[in-house]
Design an enzyme around this catalytic site. Structure first.
Site, PDB file in Angstrom:
ATOM      1  N   ASN A   9       0.766  -0.946   0.093  1.00  0.00           N
ATOM      2  CA  ASN A   9      -0.010   0.054   0.073  1.00  0.00           C
ATOM      3  C   ASN A   9       0.941   1.337   0.113  1.00  0.00           C
ATOM      4  O   ASN A   9       1.416   1.647   1.090  1.00  0.00           O
ATOM      5  CB  ASN A   9      -1.003   0.182   1.426  1.00  0.00           C
ATOM      6  N   HIS A  95      -9.452   1.247   5.360  1.00  0.00           N
ATOM      7  CA  HIS A  95      -8.195   1.529   5.704  1.00  0.00           C
ATOM      8  C   HIS A  95      -8.290   2.281   7.258  1.00  0.00           C
ATOM      9  O   HIS A  95      -9.239   3.480   6.953  1.00  0.00           O
ATOM     10  CB  HIS A  95      -7.305   1.860   4.968  1.00  0.00           C
ATOM     11  N   SER A 212       3.431  -2.264  10.477  1.00  0.00           N
ATOM     12  CA  SER A 212       4.941  -2.291  10.608  1.00  0.00           C
ATOM     13  C   SER A 212       5.478  -3.643  10.084  1.00  0.00           C
ATOM     14  O   SER A 212       6.475  -4.131  10.895  1.00  0.00           O
ATOM     15  CB  SER A 212       5.367  -1.963  12.065  1.00  0.00           C
TER      16      SER A 212
HETATM   17  P1  PGA Z   1       2.873   0.194   7.841  1.00  0.00           P
HETATM   18  O1  PGA Z   1       1.560   0.655   7.015  1.00  0.00           O
HETATM   19  O2  PGA Z   1       3.361  -1.041   7.133  1.00  0.00           O
HETATM   20  O3  PGA Z   1       3.745   1.500   7.276  1.00  0.00           O
HETATM   21  O4  PGA Z   1       2.588   0.276   9.159  1.00  0.00           O
HETATM   22  C1  PGA Z   1       0.484  -0.521   6.889  1.00  0.00           C
HETATM   23  C2  PGA Z   1      -0.888  -0.181   6.217  1.00  0.00           C
HETATM   24  O5  PGA Z   1      -1.282   0.822   6.808  1.00  0.00           O
HETATM   25  O6  PGA Z   1      -1.299  -0.854   5.652  1.00  0.00           O
END
Ligand code: PGA
Length: 252
Positions: A9, A95, A212
């Site tokens: 994403n 989301h 993350s």
């Molecule tokens: P992140 O985002 O991997 O930067 O934590 C994940 C997401 O929002 O789909």
């Protein structure tokens, strides 16, 4: 057997030139990856060039959002028909950033899922609790409500969905859920899906973890029985990191 899905994403990042440079690199790095489905969701402005760039490759295209109507006087919105026209197979819906900053409720998420499926798109439906909700021991309650209200009235005949469990406190914070924490929620989501649809149908729905995910934690997360892939934000903007995450899913 559920085929793992690793979805990047990109959020509101990358110009057209930057998108092109990233996807060209991904094509080279990922060309031999098999046994895993690979998806990227660039911003709307880069969908057309990325579509052209990935033609003939093993990388699929998704959008980050849609409106729930097919067309009409909805200034600034993008319809499911338009993103299908652009070659998208998937769309991310609900989301937590959309829920938080654009006040998308479960009812809005439900309408968007319905219209995505009617238009033959596959919906990646995001759910997840905030830190406060986890600390108040309300994680399962929040997830149950998001899943039940989000999927209300969705018929099994058009059920092209993937669920993404993304604890809000883990998104973009560098603090991921532990594999055990994630697996526990995933197992709960699968039980809910069995109740709503059937055990058979639920066992075929992929449940991704997001929040993350990075090369240093992906293998451990992917090794959990109920984790069928990842929705990757920050680490999907770096070709080498995203490739390592894809590889960790191939090895399971
Ligand atoms: P992140 O985002 O991997 O930067 O934590 C994940 C997401 O929002 O789909």
């Amino acid at each position: 057997m559920r085929k793992p899905l690793i979805a990047g994403n990109w959020k509101m990042n990358n110009s057209i030139a930057e998108s092109l440079a990233l996807v060209e690199r991904l094509k080279v790095l990922l060309k031999d990856s098999s046994g895993v489905e690979i998806l990227i969701a660039p911003p709307f402005t880069a969908l057309a060039v990325v579509r052209d760039a990935i033609r003939g490759s093993n990388i699929k295209l998704g959008a980050q959002n849609i409106f729930w109507k097919d067309s009409g006087a909805y200034t600034g919105e993008v319809s499911p028909l338009m993103i299908r026209d652009l070659g998208c197979e998937y769309v991310i819906i609900g989301h937590s950033e959309r829920r938080e900053y654009f006040k998308e409720s479960d009812e809005v998420v439900n309408k968007k899922i319905g219209t995505a499926l009617r238009n033959k798109l596959k919906a990646i439906v995001c759910v997840g609790e905030t830190l406060k909700e986890r600390e108040d021991n309300r994680t399962m309650q929040v997830i149950e409500s998001q899943i039940k209200r989000g999927l209300e009235g969705i018929s099994t005949s058009e059920l092209r969905i993937v669920i993404a469990y993304e604890p809000v406190w883990a998104i973009g914070t560098g603090r991921n859920a532990t594999p055990v924490q994630a697996n526990e929620v995933h197992a709960y989501i699968r039980r809910l899906l069995s109740q709503i649809f059937s055990e058979d149908i639920a066992s075929g729905i992929r449940i991704l973890y997001g929040g993350s995910v990075k090369p240093s934690n992906s293998a451990e997360l992917m090794s959990e029985k109920e984790i069928d892939g990842a929705l990757v934000g920050g680490a999907s903007l770096d070709a080498d990191s995203f490739t390592q995450i894809v590889r960790s899913a191939c090895m399971v």
